[in-house]
Design a protein around this motif. Sequence first.
Motif, PDB file in Angstrom:
ATOM      1  N   MET A 253       0.824  -1.216   0.000  1.00 35.45           N
ATOM      2  CA  MET A 253       0.000   0.000   0.000  1.00 35.45           C
ATOM      3  C   MET A 253       0.858   1.267   0.000  1.00 35.45           C
ATOM      4  N   ASN A 254       2.083   1.146   0.491  1.00 33.17           N
ATOM      5  CA  ASN A 254       2.971   2.309   0.558  1.00 33.17           C
ATOM      6  C   ASN A 254       3.954   2.386  -0.603  1.00 33.17           C
ATOM      7  N   SER A 255       3.792   1.491  -1.577  1.00 31.18           N
ATOM      8  CA  SER A 255       4.738   1.445  -2.695  1.00 31.18           C
ATOM      9  C   SER A 255       4.198   2.169  -3.920  1.00 31.18           C
ATOM     10  N   ASN A 256       5.076   2.361  -4.902  1.00 32.45           N
ATOM     11  CA  ASN A 256       4.651   2.930  -6.184  1.00 32.45           C
ATOM     12  C   ASN A 256       3.800   1.938  -6.976  1.00 32.45           C
ATOM     13  N   ASP A 257       3.975   0.642  -6.687  1.00 31.17           N
ATOM     14  CA  ASP A 257       3.239  -0.390  -7.422  1.00 31.17           C
ATOM     15  C   ASP A 257       1.731  -0.221  -7.298  1.00 31.17           C
ATOM     16  N   ILE A 258       1.284   0.233  -6.138  1.00 25.58           N
ATOM     17  CA  ILE A 258      -0.155   0.337  -5.921  1.00 25.58           C
ATOM     18  C   ILE A 258      -0.799   1.315  -6.900  1.00 25.58           C
ATOM     19  N   TRP A 259      -0.067   2.367  -7.262  1.00 25.39           N
ATOM     20  CA  TRP A 259      -0.607   3.357  -8.208  1.00 25.39           C
ATOM     21  C   TRP A 259      -0.627   2.794  -9.623  1.00 25.39           C
TER      22      TRP A 259
END
Length: 311
Positions: A253-259
Motif C-alpha cells: 500500500m505504501n509502494s509505487n506499485d499500488i498506483w
Amino acid sequence: MKNINKLLGLATILTTIFLQGCGGGGSNNVTSPTIPNSKKNIYVLGSSTFEYMNPALTSISQEYNYNLINYAKGGEFLYSMCLRIGAFPGTVKFKNTQLINDSKNYVIADWPLDFSLKTFDVEINNIKGHMGIDQNGYYFIPNNAYNTNTEANIAYPIHSIFPKIDRNSVFIVNLGKNNLLGNDPILGSTEYVLNKSNECINWIDQNLTHNIIVVGFFTSTQPTQELIEKVNIVNSNLSQKYTTRFFDLKNYMNSNDIWQDTHISPTSADLLNQKNQVMPITLSKDAVHVNEQTNIAISKKLILFLYNKFK
C-alpha cells in the motif's frame, strides 16, 4: 453442400489454431501462469478488509482455478475467527435448563464478547445447532433438542462443526485488525494479537493444512501514532516468524506499485500519506477500508503471491 460444410469446418479449425498461437490476440511478450488442472480450495479468515474484498478475490481466484471460501466477517475479533474453525476452546453455561428447539437459548460464554460474531455451526452436549449473538448476548439454536435439559452450573464445551479440509487447501489469515483498532488494553494489545495469531496459525498448520498465507495490516486514513506503532510491531513480528509466507500488505500500500496496479494518479497528499504510514485517501473507501480499485489490485497481487508459493 458437403464440400461447403467441410470448408467451414476447416476454417473453424484454422481460426482456433491461429487464436491459440496468438494468445487470443494478446501480446506474445506476456506469459500466463500454468493454471492447476484440479481446483484447490482457499479459505479466508479475517474481518471487513477481506469481507469487502470478496468479489474481487473470488473473481481473481477463479482465473487460477481456485475455489474461494470466505469466512471473513466485518467487525469480528480475533478469538471469534479462530473459535469458529475449532482452533480455540470455548465453554458455555445455559441461562435456562430447558432447551427450546429452533429458538435462541441464551448462554454465558467464557470467551470475549463479540457483537460482530458470525453465526457458525457447533455441537454442545451432543446436540448440534448454531452459535450466534444479538443485543442480549450469545445464544445457541439447537436443531434437535426436544425435551432436553441442561445443568445450570455446568460449563459445556462447544465443538465447532467445520468442514473437512483437504490438506492441499490454502488458508489466508488476517487476524486481529479490529483488536488493534479497539480500545481494550488487553484484547487490543500487540502481545495479545501476536500470541493469539500464532496460536491459531499453529493450530491450522497442525490440524488442517501447512499451506498458510499470513497477511499483515495497514493503518487508516487518520491513524493515531499508537495505531501506527502497533501495526508496525505486529507486521514486523509476523514477517520475521512467517518469512516467505508473509504478505506485506502495508508495504504494498505504501509502494509505487499500488498506483500502477490501480491505474490511479496519486495526489501530493497521497504521496505524503504514504511516507507518513497513513492510508492514502485516493485508495480508500472510508477511514479503515480501501475502495474497489484497490481491492482488485490487492487481490491480484495476493493470489499471484499465493500461486507462486503453492504451485
